[in-house]
Enzyme design. Sequence first.
Site, PDB file in Angstrom:
ATOM      1  N   LYS A  33      61.177  34.735  50.242  1.00  0.00           N
ATOM      2  CA  LYS A  33      61.175  34.157  51.594  1.00  0.00           C
ATOM      3  C   LYS A  33      62.398  34.621  52.387  1.00  0.00           C
ATOM      4  O   LYS A  33      63.538  34.417  51.971  1.00  0.00           O
ATOM      5  CB  LYS A  33      61.158  32.635  51.475  1.00  0.00           C
ATOM      6  CG  LYS A  33      61.020  31.882  52.784  1.00  0.00           C
ATOM      7  CD  LYS A  33      60.930  30.389  52.482  1.00  0.00           C
ATOM      8  CE  LYS A  33      60.743  29.544  53.718  1.00  0.00           C
ATOM      9  NZ  LYS A  33      60.652  28.101  53.379  1.00  0.00           N
ATOM     10  N   GLU A  52      53.283  26.483  49.128  1.00  0.00           N
ATOM     11  CA  GLU A  52      54.686  26.520  48.736  1.00  0.00           C
ATOM     12  C   GLU A  52      54.962  25.374  47.767  1.00  0.00           C
ATOM     13  O   GLU A  52      54.391  24.288  47.877  1.00  0.00           O
ATOM     14  CB  GLU A  52      55.553  26.376  49.991  1.00  0.00           C
ATOM     15  CG  GLU A  52      57.038  26.592  49.778  1.00  0.00           C
ATOM     16  CD  GLU A  52      57.815  26.542  51.099  1.00  0.00           C
ATOM     17  OE1 GLU A  52      58.903  27.122  51.152  1.00  0.00           O
ATOM     18  OE2 GLU A  52      57.323  25.919  52.069  1.00  0.00           O
ATOM     19  N   CYS A  95      55.860  29.827  54.763  1.00  0.00           N
ATOM     20  CA  CYS A  95      56.226  28.656  55.565  1.00  0.00           C
ATOM     21  C   CYS A  95      56.996  28.999  56.848  1.00  0.00           C
ATOM     22  O   CYS A  95      56.408  29.412  57.837  1.00  0.00           O
ATOM     23  CB  CYS A  95      56.995  27.676  54.692  1.00  0.00           C
ATOM     24  SG  CYS A  95      56.988  25.971  55.331  1.00  0.00           S
TER      25      CYS A  95
END
Length: 318
Positions: A114, A41, A156
């Site tokens: 995301k 990321e 993440c």
Amino acid sequence: MLKVACVQLNSQTDILANLIQIESAVKTAVSLGVSLVVLPENAFCFGKQGLASRHFHALQDWCGKLAEYYQIHLLAGTLPCLFRPDGTPVADGKFRQSSLLFEPSGDCVARYDKIHLFKATVNDRTANYDEGQTFEAGNEPVVAKTAIGNIGMMVCFDLRFASLAVRLRQLGAHLLTAPSAFTYTTGKAHWQALLTARALDSQCLTLGAGQTGTHLINTSQKQQQRETWGHSQIVNACGEIVGKIVGEKGDENIANNIAELPITQQATSWLSFSDNPADKKPDNYQLVITSFDKSQQQIWRENIDLMTSQRFIINNPC
């Protein structure tokens, strides 16, 4: 047999310096026979989302050229994007945190925004994290069908949500990618457990490519530090941590490497090294490399048939 790799980086605000590390890592990975490289990321710029977003199209083009030149599949970590997948602008001056997948043709074949945005109180220098102040959440799970297998894309904080991993498996994923920048504190507590859990939930090889070390951010205002956990890992569908770690020796002058990196050399036409003396240059990269045996993974899936036994069908990963 297919080889895959996670790249661990210590990205900073100097985009060109970060690109040098990325191309160097890809070059090494390809020399070792790797076909899929996963970046972490915020690989291209850590801490200045506005700066990175202004270079979104140029960086996307750079990634395509990198994938084509080295003939790899490249999961380009994440980039802050000012528009949604349908082309409409993100509202309220925010960004989407977009993970992009490139094929050896150079084409961008998948984009995942995301879904789960990090919001937590953490016992570190930053203390309160709220990605929702900067980003707009995505709303679509993505599995990219490629010649090397179906790749389910996560980022993440997504790792905390088993429902997304299961949904990606339902959509046909063979591998899960998880570019990440876990805080040092949360990573130390949960990173390895979460990667293992998601690999077991989905019965997919799961690639966790992380940021590591100290990052200096917002240096034009005041110097702030953020620490990330690193410990990039690959976990197979049986829950085993696999892979060989390959490091790179330090270089006192990072600029000396650029002549040997043809794609990054081209980037000097639109990028230059930061002249801010307070900016920190990125530390050297590390690779985690393993082989992916799709046949063995299928045997594990058949021996413990989670999809047949499942009674709660996951339709909405949010």
